[in-house]
Scaffold this motif. Structure first.
Motif, PDB file in Angstrom:
ATOM      1  N   GLU A 180     -64.117  57.166 -33.891  1.00  0.00           N
ATOM      2  CA  GLU A 180     -65.401  56.747 -33.336  1.00  0.00           C
ATOM      3  C   GLU A 180     -66.328  56.370 -34.480  1.00  0.00           C
ATOM      4  O   GLU A 180     -66.576  57.180 -35.376  1.00  0.00           O
ATOM      5  CB  GLU A 180     -66.028  57.868 -32.498  1.00  0.00           C
ATOM      6  CG  GLU A 180     -67.321  57.457 -31.816  1.00  0.00           C
ATOM      7  CD  GLU A 180     -67.902  58.559 -30.966  1.00  0.00           C
ATOM      8  OE1 GLU A 180     -69.027  58.361 -30.446  1.00  0.00           O
ATOM      9  OE2 GLU A 180     -67.268  59.640 -30.840  1.00  0.00           O
ATOM     10  N   LEU A 181     -66.810  55.138 -34.453  1.00  0.00           N
ATOM     11  CA  LEU A 181     -67.712  54.654 -35.495  1.00  0.00           C
ATOM     12  C   LEU A 181     -69.165  54.940 -35.115  1.00  0.00           C
ATOM     13  O   LEU A 181     -69.503  55.128 -33.940  1.00  0.00           O
ATOM     14  CB  LEU A 181     -67.524  53.157 -35.708  1.00  0.00           C
ATOM     15  CG  LEU A 181     -66.103  52.685 -36.051  1.00  0.00           C
ATOM     16  CD1 LEU A 181     -66.110  51.192 -36.358  1.00  0.00           C
ATOM     17  CD2 LEU A 181     -65.521  53.479 -37.209  1.00  0.00           C
ATOM     18  N   ARG A 182     -70.016  54.938 -36.129  1.00  0.00           N
ATOM     19  CA  ARG A 182     -71.431  55.197 -35.898  1.00  0.00           C
ATOM     20  C   ARG A 182     -72.073  54.115 -35.028  1.00  0.00           C
ATOM     21  O   ARG A 182     -73.100  54.352 -34.377  1.00  0.00           O
ATOM     22  CB  ARG A 182     -72.174  55.300 -37.227  1.00  0.00           C
ATOM     23  CG  ARG A 182     -71.735  56.476 -38.094  1.00  0.00           C
ATOM     24  CD  ARG A 182     -72.565  56.571 -39.353  1.00  0.00           C
ATOM     25  NE  ARG A 182     -72.089  57.642 -40.230  1.00  0.00           N
ATOM     26  CZ  ARG A 182     -72.420  58.927 -40.095  1.00  0.00           C
ATOM     27  NH1 ARG A 182     -73.235  59.278 -39.106  1.00  0.00           N
ATOM     28  NH2 ARG A 182     -71.946  59.827 -40.916  1.00  0.00           N
ATOM     29  N   SER A 183     -71.472  52.945 -35.030  1.00  0.00           N
ATOM     30  CA  SER A 183     -72.016  51.846 -34.222  1.00  0.00           C
ATOM     31  C   SER A 183     -71.738  52.031 -32.741  1.00  0.00           C
ATOM     32  O   SER A 183     -72.234  51.265 -31.915  1.00  0.00           O
ATOM     33  CB  SER A 183     -71.409  50.517 -34.683  1.00  0.00           C
ATOM     34  OG  SER A 183     -69.996  50.534 -34.488  1.00  0.00           O
ATOM     35  N   GLY A 184     -70.947  53.061 -32.393  1.00  0.00           N
ATOM     36  CA  GLY A 184     -70.588  53.284 -31.005  1.00  0.00           C
ATOM     37  C   GLY A 184     -69.245  52.700 -30.652  1.00  0.00           C
ATOM     38  O   GLY A 184     -68.734  52.948 -29.545  1.00  0.00           O
ATOM     39  N   VAL A 185     -68.672  51.934 -31.548  1.00  0.00           N
ATOM     40  CA  VAL A 185     -67.362  51.346 -31.294  1.00  0.00           C
ATOM     41  C   VAL A 185     -66.294  52.426 -31.432  1.00  0.00           C
ATOM     42  O   VAL A 185     -66.343  53.259 -32.344  1.00  0.00           O
ATOM     43  CB  VAL A 185     -67.085  50.188 -32.262  1.00  0.00           C
ATOM     44  CG1 VAL A 185     -65.678  49.637 -32.071  1.00  0.00           C
ATOM     45  CG2 VAL A 185     -68.126  49.094 -32.057  1.00  0.00           C
ATOM     46  N   VAL A 186     -65.344  52.399 -30.509  1.00  0.00           N
ATOM     47  CA  VAL A 186     -64.214  53.334 -30.573  1.00  0.00           C
ATOM     48  C   VAL A 186     -62.978  52.534 -30.963  1.00  0.00           C
ATOM     49  O   VAL A 186     -62.648  51.533 -30.304  1.00  0.00           O
ATOM     50  CB  VAL A 186     -64.003  54.053 -29.232  1.00  0.00           C
ATOM     51  CG1 VAL A 186     -62.805  55.000 -29.330  1.00  0.00           C
ATOM     52  CG2 VAL A 186     -65.268  54.816 -28.821  1.00  0.00           C
ATOM     53  N   LEU A 187     -62.316  52.976 -32.026  1.00  0.00           N
ATOM     54  CA  LEU A 187     -61.131  52.273 -32.529  1.00  0.00           C
ATOM     55  C   LEU A 187     -59.884  53.130 -32.355  1.00  0.00           C
ATOM     56  O   LEU A 187     -59.934  54.351 -32.525  1.00  0.00           O
ATOM     57  CB  LEU A 187     -61.292  51.934 -34.011  1.00  0.00           C
ATOM     58  CG  LEU A 187     -62.449  51.003 -34.392  1.00  0.00           C
ATOM     59  CD1 LEU A 187     -62.485  50.814 -35.909  1.00  0.00           C
ATOM     60  CD2 LEU A 187     -62.325  49.666 -33.690  1.00  0.00           C
ATOM     61  N   GLU A 188     -58.820  52.438 -32.041  1.00  0.00           N
ATOM     62  CA  GLU A 188     -57.507  53.083 -32.069  1.00  0.00           C
ATOM     63  C   GLU A 188     -56.831  52.677 -33.392  1.00  0.00           C
ATOM     64  O   GLU A 188     -56.600  51.493 -33.634  1.00  0.00           O
ATOM     65  CB  GLU A 188     -56.673  52.630 -30.878  1.00  0.00           C
ATOM     66  CG  GLU A 188     -55.272  53.256 -30.860  1.00  0.00           C
ATOM     67  CD  GLU A 188     -54.396  52.667 -29.787  1.00  0.00           C
ATOM     68  OE1 GLU A 188     -54.037  53.395 -28.856  1.00  0.00           O
ATOM     69  OE2 GLU A 188     -54.087  51.462 -29.877  1.00  0.00           O
ATOM     70  N   MET A 189     -56.602  53.657 -34.267  1.00  0.00           N
ATOM     71  CA  MET A 189     -55.969  53.387 -35.568  1.00  0.00           C
ATOM     72  C   MET A 189     -54.494  53.782 -35.487  1.00  0.00           C
ATOM     73  O   MET A 189     -54.166  54.940 -35.211  1.00  0.00           O
ATOM     74  CB  MET A 189     -56.656  54.188 -36.676  1.00  0.00           C
ATOM     75  CG  MET A 189     -56.047  53.939 -38.054  1.00  0.00           C
ATOM     76  SD  MET A 189     -56.836  54.916 -39.362  1.00  0.00           S
ATOM     77  CE  MET A 189     -56.207  56.563 -38.996  1.00  0.00           C
ATOM     78  N   ARG A 190     -53.652  52.773 -35.753  1.00  0.00           N
ATOM     79  CA  ARG A 190     -52.211  53.035 -35.759  1.00  0.00           C
ATOM     80  C   ARG A 190     -51.655  52.634 -37.120  1.00  0.00           C
ATOM     81  O   ARG A 190     -52.010  51.577 -37.640  1.00  0.00           O
ATOM     82  CB  ARG A 190     -51.516  52.233 -34.673  1.00  0.00           C
ATOM     83  CG  ARG A 190     -50.041  52.595 -34.544  1.00  0.00           C
ATOM     84  CD  ARG A 190     -49.386  51.906 -33.372  1.00  0.00           C
ATOM     85  NE  ARG A 190     -48.010  52.308 -33.235  1.00  0.00           N
ATOM     86  CZ  ARG A 190     -47.150  51.798 -32.376  1.00  0.00           C
ATOM     87  NH1 ARG A 190     -47.555  50.832 -31.570  1.00  0.00           N
ATOM     88  NH2 ARG A 190     -45.905  52.217 -32.320  1.00  0.00           N
ATOM     89  N   THR A 191     -50.837  53.495 -37.681  1.00  0.00           N
ATOM     90  CA  THR A 191     -50.259  53.213 -39.013  1.00  0.00           C
ATOM     91  C   THR A 191     -48.739  53.267 -38.929  1.00  0.00           C
ATOM     92  O   THR A 191     -48.165  54.123 -38.246  1.00  0.00           O
ATOM     93  CB  THR A 191     -50.733  54.248 -40.044  1.00  0.00           C
ATOM     94  OG1 THR A 191     -50.218  55.529 -39.722  1.00  0.00           O
ATOM     95  CG2 THR A 191     -52.258  54.309 -40.077  1.00  0.00           C
ATOM     96  N   VAL A 192     -48.106  52.325 -39.607  1.00  0.00           N
ATOM     97  CA  VAL A 192     -46.635  52.314 -39.706  1.00  0.00           C
ATOM     98  C   VAL A 192     -46.275  52.038 -41.177  1.00  0.00           C
ATOM     99  O   VAL A 192     -46.997  51.286 -41.865  1.00  0.00           O
ATOM    100  CB  VAL A 192     -46.003  51.232 -38.807  1.00  0.00           C
ATOM    101  CG1 VAL A 192     -46.260  51.551 -37.349  1.00  0.00           C
ATOM    102  CG2 VAL A 192     -46.564  49.840 -39.135  1.00  0.00           C
ATOM    103  N   PRO A 193     -45.240  52.662 -41.673  1.00  0.00           N
ATOM    104  CA  PRO A 193     -44.830  52.389 -43.066  1.00  0.00           C
ATOM    105  C   PRO A 193     -44.251  50.978 -43.179  1.00  0.00           C
ATOM    106  O   PRO A 193     -43.645  50.463 -42.240  1.00  0.00           O
ATOM    107  CB  PRO A 193     -43.780  53.467 -43.338  1.00  0.00           C
ATOM    108  CG  PRO A 193     -43.246  53.846 -42.004  1.00  0.00           C
ATOM    109  CD  PRO A 193     -44.365  53.671 -41.033  1.00  0.00           C
TER     110      PRO A 193
END
Length: 814
Positions: A211-224
């Motif tokens: 959750e960003l301070r701007s109110g935007v909600v992000l889904e963070m996905r990481t793959v090698p």
């Protein structure tokens, strides 16, 4: 800037802009972009309520908030219903801005058309799903890093989501980019811990929500990222899931509302088949509710194959987006329940029907309340009988019919005699139950075509359909006979008598009000003649009543206009010829009625209650005059008549005491003349009051002794010091043997009980001699003087003794 400059500047913007009045929430100005977005002209939008721009429940809720909440602003994605009925997705922002050249502030609403963006997102989502098999992650923002965290690649979406300044990206300062991203996160510590854990597990994939301070909600996905089987870096993908999060929250809220709503709700598919019911709907439909799932929604109302009903619903959806109406819902027990159905169509962006939602509210209580309201409007609450409104409608109909058929009808006005005694002795709740019994009994005396109505209190009105004088008299006799039969309530037997007045249509009146008035007048005359009977209205009755009303009005005005006076008749000691007292007598001279006899206006004053005012005035005048006699050296007793109503006033004793104190008259110089009736009614309370007065030293005399219902026991119990022989007995002396016997007996009683006796109405020396021979103590009458004005009485007191006869034969004394 002037308003014209501001409007020109707004028209140059690509965003749709509306300026809204803070107080009325009315659109003040819209720019050309707003015109293109809505399809409405600038002139049409000016003056429209801002709620026109609200197409979602959330928007309606927002604009329904207070001005301070709205002024805090909002920036969100929502929808706008265009003039052509198309729902347009927009990015909306609301802020408070200065009103330009005018003082104060206004709300500025800006919207950007997101139709293309949404379409792109849908297309991208489709493309990503097709590429899902070959791509490890589908993301809006991409960040590719080496194992030592050097930024190798990123896309523009990443910069947008994280609000990374363009110049920072151009600097190629990886540490600054990471620091900026960390500063945008609400929970920076948790974010740092997650990045450290991901870096430690270089072979693992992960998904996190940020959750960003701007109110935007992000889904963070990481793959090698692998090269020749070995990890060489990591790919971070970031997706803006703010809208999905909001939708999920809204769906959860809607689900909770659906489950917990007290209204019955059902959901139907595009073919109008029931998909689901909430618990409220299942309770309303009954145990068979589950059986309706998959069935046509119309079958809930017993109309599964009723095409007409669905045609009405579909037409309502086409016209307004919903259908609303009252229906009957069959219950499992075979009964029907009235419901209010609001059936709303849900359509997609293309206007195709997707689902529909039905909201049902049980109208059972509402219908019962409406029925009760109608009953109260036309019936008496206590007895359930028709009230005057319903009677009026019935009689109006009868009058219309009578004009065409030349027939009549009768109105009976019935009043229960002395019903107040029941209320006072047994209480109003008991009296109300008695009225219910009376209503039931009266109803049995009437035909189906007649109507019994309760006006209020213990008054009833009866309409006799087609009744003439013979029918009216027959019904009145039947009612009087039936009412004489004993009533029983709470094991208590009692009888009730009534008086009935009757009026006939059309000879006695042309309207219900006239007929009730005449019947009431006739009933009043029945009561005057002794109650417990009936009588027809006669025209002369109104003339008598009018005369009484005029006299009562003149009587009430007389005191203020100084048309009443107190005269004083001397009371003379039989042995010495000295004036020992005086009786106060009220006199009234009216310019219209002339000299009005007390025998006329005193009963009228007693009946109307005005006797209390008259009595108080006479008492004050008499005490003041007696005080003048005393201060002039001739102290004699003043005797004042007191009515039963005046004597029962709670402040009577206090008022007498105050008058004596104000005028400094000794209580022993005041005598109150009471009737036997006063002492016999409420005997215990009256005895207590009489003793209080006697203890003060006030004299008590029995007026007109022997003319009423006598009970000699009170002479023994009460501190009575004087008896007054009524002039009707004195007038026959010395010739009438009956009068001689009665007068002699009264004097003997007085002497035996040591009570002084005064003879009233003594007009001749012969009468005076006979009374003296019988050892009567005092006399008053025209032999000495009539009632005299205060000045004349004072002159009489100053004359030498013995007194000679001063007048002629006296009128009736009251």
């Amino acid at each position: 800037m002037t308003d014209r400059q501001i409007h020109a500047w707004l028209d140059g913007l690509l965003e749709a802009v509306w300026l809204v009045d803070e107080d009325s929430l009315v659109i003040l100005h819209a720019n050309e972009s707003a015109q293109r977005l809505t399809g409405l002209s600038l002139e049409a939008m000016a003056g429209m309520p801002v709620f026109t721009l609200a197409a979602t429940p959330q928007d309606h809720a927002f604009w329904g908030e207070s001005a301070d909440v709205v002024a805090a602003g909002i920036h969100s994605h929502t929808s706008l219903l265009r003039a052509d009925g198309v729902l347009v997705p927009v990015e909306r922002r609301v802020t408070r801005v200065a009103a330009g050249a005018s003082p104060g502030t206004v709300f500025m609403v800006t919207m950007l058309d997101r139709s293309v963006q949404d379409a792109t997102e849908r297309e991208l989502e489709t493309l990503l799903s097709e590429l899902r098999a070959t791509l490890d992650s589908a993301a809006d923002g991409m960040l590719v890093c080496s194992l030592d965290n050097r930024v190798r690649a990123f896309n523009q979406r990443l910069a947008q989501l994280w609000n990374i300044p363009r110049e920072r990206l151009l600097e190629r300062d990886d540490a600054a980019v990471y620091a900026h991203m960390a500063s945008q996160v609400v929970d920076a510590r948790h974010y740092a811990d997650r990045l450290a854990a991901i870096a430690h597990e270089s072979m693992q994939e992960s998904t996190d929500i940020i959750e960003l301070r701007s109110g935007v909600v992000l889904e963070m996905r990481t793959v090698p990222q692998f090269s020749q089987g070995r990890p060489v870096g990591r790919v971070y993908s970031y997706r803006d899931v703010t809208r999905q999060t909001e939708i999920q929250a809204s769906l959860r809220l809607a689900a909770r509302v659906f489950e917990s709503s007290l209204d019955a709700i059902f959901i139907a598919d595009s073919q109008h088949r029931v998909l689901r019911m909430n618990p409220g709907c299942e309770r309303l439909v009954g145990p068979s509710a589950k059986a309706f799932e998959g069935c046509m929604a119309a079958s809930l109302f017993g109309g599964g194959s009723d095409a007409t009903f669905m045609e009405q619903v579909l037409q309502g959806w086409a016209d307004e987006g919903f259908w609303e109406g009252e229906l009957w819902l069959p219950r499992d027990n075979g009964a029907y329940c009235a419901v209010q159905l609001s059936w709303v169509a849900l359509r997609d962006d293309e206007g195709r029907l997707v689902q529909s939602i039905g909201f049902m509210r049980d109208l059972t209580l509402q219908h019962a309340a409406q029925k009760r309201i109608e009953e109260l409007a036309y019936s008496d609450v206590l007895t359930g009988l028709p009230n005057r409104l319903l009677l009026s409608q019935r009689v109006d109909t009868a009058i219309q019919g009578a004009r065409q058929s030349d027939t009549g009808f009768a109105i009976l006005f019935l009043d229960l005699d002395r019903f107040k005694i029941i209320n006072d002795s047994l209480g109003h709740p008991f009296g109300d139950r008695v009225l219910q019994l009376v209503a039931e009994r009266l109803q049995t005396c009437l035909r189906q075509t007649d109507m019994l109505c309760r006006l209020g209190g213990d008054e009833f009105v009866i309409y006799l359909h087609g009744g003439d004088a013979v029918v009216a008299e027959s019904v009145a006799r039947r009612i009087l006979d039936d009412m004489l039969k004993p009533f029983t309530l709470d094991s208590m037997g009692f009888s009730i008598q009534c008086s009935i007045g009757m009026a006939l249509y059309p000879q006695d009146g042309a309207t219900l009000d006239d007929l009730i008035k005449q019947a009431d007048t006739a009933m009043y005359r029945v009561k005057e003649r002794g109650r417990g009977s009936y009588g027809f209205y006669q025209p002369q009755m109104n003339a008598n009543l009018l005369s009484r009303m005029q006299m009562e009005h003149a009587m009430r005005q007389a005191l203020g206009l100084h048309r009443m006076a107190v005269h004083y008749q001397p009371q003379v000691n039989m042995a010495t010829g000295r004036i020992t007292g005086a009786e106060a007598l009220i006199r009234w001279t009216d310019p219209e009625f002339g000299s009005v006899s007390p025998a006329q206006f005193i009963p009228l004053a007693e009946e109307s209650g005005y006797i209390v005012t008259l009595g108080a005035w006479v008492m004050e005048q008499s005490v003041r005059e007696a005080a003048l006699w005393m201060h002039s050296g001739t102290p004699i007793m003043i005797s004042v008549n007191v009515s039963a109503l005046e004597f029962r006033q709670p402040d009577f004793v206090e008022r007498i005491t105050r008058l004596l104190a104000v005028h400094q008259l000794p209580p022993t110089l005041l005598e109150l003349e009471l009737t036997e009736t006063i002492l016999l009614q409420d005997a215990q309370e009256m005895e207590q009051r009489v003793r209080v007065l006697a203890d003060l030293g006030i004299g008590l005399a029995i007026d007109d002794f022997g003319t009423g219902y006598s009970s000699l026991a009170y002479l023994k119990k009460l501190p009575i010091h004087k008896l007054k022989i009524d002039q009707s007995f004195v007038r026959g002396l010395p010739d009438d043997e009956g009068d001689r016997a009665i007068v002699s007996a009264i004097i003997s009683i007085g002497r035996a009980m040591h009570i002084e006796v005064v003879a009233e109405g003594v007009e001749t020396e012969t009468q005076q001699a006979v009374l003296q021979a019988m050892q009567c103590d005092h006399y008053q009458g025209f032999l000495c003087a009539p009632g005299l004005p205060a000045e004349a009485f004072r002159a009489l007191l100053s004359k030498p003794l013995p007194l000679k006869a001063q007048g002629k034969r006296s009128p009736l004394k009251t």
